[in-house]
Design an enzyme around this catalytic site. Structure first.
Site, PDB file in Angstrom:
ATOM      1  N   ASP A   1      40.011  58.700  24.749  1.00 22.68           N
ATOM      2  CA  ASP A   1      39.181  57.388  24.583  1.00 22.68           C
ATOM      3  C   ASP A   1      39.561  56.851  23.263  1.00 22.68           C
ATOM      4  O   ASP A   1      40.132  57.622  22.219  1.00 22.68           O
ATOM      5  CB  ASP A   1      37.811  57.574  24.649  1.00 22.68           C
TER       6      ASP A   1
ATOM      7  N   PHE B   1      21.669  49.796  51.831  1.00 24.25           N
ATOM      8  CA  PHE B   1      21.866  48.515  51.519  1.00 24.25           C
ATOM      9  C   PHE B   1      21.256  47.344  52.192  1.00 24.25           C
ATOM     10  O   PHE B   1      21.938  46.527  52.308  1.00 24.25           O
ATOM     11  CB  PHE B   1      23.421  48.426  51.362  1.00 24.25           C
TER      12      PHE B   1
ATOM     13  N   GLY C   1      15.413  42.581  47.829  1.00 24.80           N
ATOM     14  CA  GLY C   1      14.795  42.248  46.443  1.00 24.80           C
ATOM     15  C   GLY C   1      15.258  41.372  45.798  1.00 24.80           C
ATOM     16  O   GLY C   1      15.790  40.328  46.428  1.00 24.80           O
TER      17      GLY C   1
ATOM     18  N   CYS D   1      29.746  46.780  38.695  1.00 27.02           N
ATOM     19  CA  CYS D   1      30.688  46.477  39.691  1.00 27.02           C
ATOM     20  C   CYS D   1      30.652  45.457  40.496  1.00 27.02           C
ATOM     21  O   CYS D   1      31.612  44.717  40.682  1.00 27.02           O
ATOM     22  CB  CYS D   1      30.735  48.101  40.461  1.00 27.02           C
TER      23      CYS D   1
HETATM   24  N1  LIG Z   1      30.842  52.211  36.672  1.00 28.60           N
HETATM   25  C1  LIG Z   1      30.834  52.442  37.866  1.00 28.60           C
HETATM   26  O1  LIG Z   1      29.803  52.633  38.657  1.00 28.60           O
HETATM   27  C2  LIG Z   1      32.136  52.235  38.390  1.00 28.60           C
HETATM   28  C3  LIG Z   1      32.307  52.726  39.914  1.00 28.60           C
HETATM   29  C4  LIG Z   1      33.521  52.597  40.429  1.00 28.60           C
HETATM   30  C5  LIG Z   1      34.685  52.074  39.702  1.00 28.60           C
HETATM   31  N2  LIG Z   1      34.636  51.598  38.555  1.00 28.60           N
HETATM   32  C6  LIG Z   1      35.566  51.049  37.770  1.00 28.60           C
HETATM   33  O2  LIG Z   1      36.101  52.020  36.936  1.00 28.60           O
HETATM   34  C7  LIG Z   1      36.628  51.398  35.860  1.00 28.60           C
HETATM   35  C8  LIG Z   1      36.156  52.062  34.420  1.00 28.60           C
HETATM   36  O3  LIG Z   1      34.509  51.617  34.495  1.00 28.60           O
HETATM   37  P1  LIG Z   1      33.574  52.350  33.738  1.00 28.60           P
HETATM   38  O4  LIG Z   1      32.146  51.767  34.250  1.00 28.60           O
HETATM   39  O5  LIG Z   1      33.570  53.617  33.574  1.00 28.60           O
HETATM   40  O6  LIG Z   1      33.790  51.407  32.314  1.00 28.60           O
HETATM   41  P2  LIG Z   1      33.395  51.981  30.993  1.00 28.60           P
HETATM   42  O7  LIG Z   1      33.497  50.639  29.952  1.00 28.60           O
HETATM   43  O8  LIG Z   1      32.022  52.561  31.196  1.00 28.60           O
HETATM   44  O9  LIG Z   1      34.504  52.818  30.426  1.00 28.60           O
HETATM   45  C9  LIG Z   1      35.830  52.773  29.933  1.00 28.60           C
HETATM   46  C10 LIG Z   1      36.351  53.367  28.849  1.00 28.60           C
HETATM   47  O10 LIG Z   1      37.614  53.324  28.635  1.00 28.60           O
HETATM   48  C11 LIG Z   1      37.907  53.160  27.135  1.00 28.60           C
HETATM   49  N3  LIG Z   1      38.955  52.491  27.003  1.00 28.60           N
HETATM   50  C12 LIG Z   1      39.315  51.181  26.844  1.00 28.60           C
HETATM   51  N4  LIG Z   1      40.778  50.933  26.625  1.00 28.60           N
HETATM   52  C13 LIG Z   1      41.077  52.010  26.397  1.00 28.60           C
HETATM   53  C14 LIG Z   1      42.618  52.467  25.845  1.00 28.60           C
HETATM   54  N5  LIG Z   1      43.610  51.721  25.771  1.00 28.60           N
HETATM   55  N6  LIG Z   1      42.665  53.673  25.725  1.00 28.60           N
HETATM   56  C15 LIG Z   1      41.764  54.824  25.908  1.00 28.60           C
HETATM   57  N7  LIG Z   1      40.523  54.272  25.966  1.00 28.60           N
HETATM   58  C16 LIG Z   1      40.067  53.298  26.650  1.00 28.60           C
HETATM   59  C17 LIG Z   1      36.680  52.548  26.768  1.00 28.60           C
HETATM   60  O11 LIG Z   1      36.486  52.912  25.224  1.00 28.60           O
HETATM   61  C18 LIG Z   1      35.478  53.228  27.405  1.00 28.60           C
HETATM   62  O12 LIG Z   1      35.147  54.361  27.120  1.00 28.60           O
HETATM   63  C19 LIG Z   1      36.343  49.936  35.975  1.00 28.60           C
HETATM   64  O13 LIG Z   1      37.579  49.417  36.458  1.00 28.60           O
HETATM   65  C20 LIG Z   1      35.276  50.104  37.083  1.00 28.60           C
HETATM   66  O14 LIG Z   1      35.567  48.781  37.868  1.00 28.60           O
HETATM   67  C21 LIG Z   1      33.343  51.884  37.795  1.00 28.60           C
END
Ligand SMILES: NC(=O)c1ccc[n+]([C@@H]2O[C@H](COP(=O)([O-])OP(=O)(O)OC[C@H]3O[C@@H](n4cnc5c(N)ncnc54)[C@H](O)[C@@H]3O)[C@@H](O)[C@H]2O)c1
Length: 457
Positions: A30, A270, A274, A281
């Site tokens: 990260d 779903f 509510g 997302c």
């Molecule tokens: N959160 C969910 O429930 C969920 C579910 C399915 C899919 N997604 C998808 O997954 C992806 C990530 O979502 P998330 O919720 O985990 O996001 P998040 O913001 O929690 O995590 C992203 C991470 O990436 C790191 N990061 C950013 N740029 C970076 C780089 N250049 N090098 C290294 N690390 C870097 C950030 O510091 C952060 O820790 C998104 O595209 C989201 O749409 C999320």
């Protein structure tokens, strides 16, 4: 296999832990130094039930570690997952700059390398991004003066639900893998074999069969993710529109949802009316799909309506309060639950933020109690306009109304009789239809649900 996971947020961290428990050797990377420092000490920077325990266990096996050196992590890995954020741009389009930056960094790191590797997109990205990543990988290697490395891009969309992320990762309904390269798909199938066969920690071994695997081309896998979230958003907006009708007609939306949900063609999930969908997302993915459709000359009529219904649901809270408190100025409203759903610390696109802003605009004082945030040392900036309360009882004190914004299970167990004694007025707006309206009405509350009429006293 040796695996790198770039981005250790909700998706990347949970995936890294799960991959380590599958038996792979995983390096989480990260670029957030604070997050990385906590992870290296074995502390989860996010709240997700069971994550701290599984993280500690995985690190204890020596199969999971974290660092900030993308080059070293990539060089030592056969499979490189990309799980960085793709937040919405002001236009509604998905901001894929972090994905592009990581693809460029991987290409440069692997310049001149001759080991075949996979770059696997777990981030939710617009259709066509996988092909762009493939191109960026090659270009950045060439820019570094070397031949493009033999890297193949795979799309592996993530479907986990925050609050149940570990369970979902160990027991996904399906695994979707998209690539135009059959050998890459086979490698991914081998990587996931322990999960597919339900032979790793956390897998529901009582389940009879293997986890279904859907293999597609790159573009179709990318589209699956948007289609899934758009469909879920549509179900919620559908039931919420019907709930507005039920409010007028004296029908009970929860019974209507049961009545249609048992139909296998429809399903009950779903269909809980509510105050609508939020979180990191659904809002951004629906808006990115809208943006993509418009840019392709397809008028996304259905998605526009789904979004409009959802925005209306948040305004509904204020309208319902105004039925009893027509002038909100000078009144104190308590919000029960602030995260976008229970069992998470995530406040991204949480309905509570919009509801609080509107109530404050109308002159009300807004207090909040959240089972996660009220128990932390700090109150996040996103909640700065909401007065922090340390318990539901402290929240109730002096309130003219309580609004259940997030259905944390502990709210069902509250002593409403005692809460009522603390309040200035016994008014409860059950924005998630999770309370016993009959019991509350018997205790002298004016109770309002969404699409459910108050029982007669
Ligand atoms: N959160 C969910 O429930 C969920 C579910 C399915 C899919 N997604 C998808 O997954 C992806 C990530 O979502 P998330 O919720 O985990 O996001 P998040 O913001 O929690 O995590 C992203 C991470 O990436 C790191 N990061 C950013 N740029 C970076 C780089 N250049 N090098 C290294 N690390 C870097 C950030 O510091 C952060 O820790 C998104 O595209 C989201 O749409 C999320």
């Amino acid at each position: 296999m040796r695996v790198a996971v770039i981005g250790t947020g909700y998706v990347g961290l949970v995936s890294a832990v799960c991959l380590a428990h599958m038996g792979h050797t995983v390096t989480g990377v990260d670029n957030d130094a604070g997050k990385l420092a906590r992870l290296r000490e074995g502390q989860s920077p996010i709240y997700e039930p069971g994550l701290q325990e599984d993280l500690s266990l995985a690190m204890g096996t020596g199969r999971l570690r974290f660092h900030g050196d993308l080059v070293a992590a990539v060089a030592g890995s056969a499979v490189i997952f990309v799980a960085v954020g793709t937040p919405p741009l002001p236009s509604g389009a998905s901001d894929t700059r972090a994905v592009a930056a990581v693809a460029t960094a991987i290409g440069a790191a692997l310049a001149g390398d001759d080991q075949p590797r996979l770059v696997v997109n777990k981030s939710t990205v617009p259709v066509g991004t996988g092909a762009r990543v493939q191109d960026l990988l090659a270009r950045s290697a060439v820019a570094a003066g070397a031949a493009p490395p033999p890297v193949t891009v795979v799309s592996n969309p993530e479907f986990l639900r925050e609050g149940q992320a570990l369970w979902d990762s160990y027991n996904p309904d399906r695994i979707v893998l998209g690539s135009d390269d059959a050998a890459a798909l086979l490698t991914m199938e081998q990587l996931y074999a322990p999960l597919i066969k339900r032979r790793c920690r956390g897998c529901d071994v009582s389940h009879p069969g293997p986890i279904p695997l859907i293999k597609t081309d790159l573009a179709s896998a990318e589209m699956v993710k948007y289609a899934a979230n758009a469909f879920l958003a549509t179900k919620v907006s559908f039931i919420n529109e019907l709930a507005q009708l039920c409010d007028r007609l004296g029908a009970d939306i929860t019974l209507v949802a049961d009545g249609i949900g048992l139909d296998k063609r429809i399903g009950r999930a779903f269909l809980d009316a509510g105050i609508g969908w939020g979180g990191s997302c659904l809002p951004k993915d629906v808006s990115a799909l809208l943006h993509t459709a418009n840019s392709q000359g397809v008028h996304p009529r259905l998605m526009e309506a789904v979004t409009a219904v959802n925005q209306d649901q948040r305004r509904l809270v204020v309208r319902k309060l105004q039925q009893t408190l027509p002038v909100l100025q000078g009144h104190t409203i308590g919000l029960l639950g602030l995260t976008f759903k229970p069992d998470t610390d995530d406040l991204r696109e949480a309905p509570a933020l919009d509801i609080a802003a509107e109530l404050i605009r109308l002159g009300a004082t807004v207090k909040g109690f959240d089972p996660y945030w009220s128990r932390q040392d700090h109150w996040p900036e996103a909640l700065a306009s909401i007065r922090r309360c340390s318990s539901a009882m402290a929240l109730a004190k002096g309130c003219d109304a309580l609004v259940v914004v997030t259905e944390w299970p502990e709210f069902k167990l509250l002593d409403w009789e005692q809460l009522g004694r603390e309040m200035r007025r016994r008014l409860v707006l059950d924005g998630r239809n999770c309370l016993d309206g009959t019991a509350l009405t018997a205790s002298g509350f004016r109770w309002q649900g969404v699409g459910r009429n108050p029982p007669s006293r």
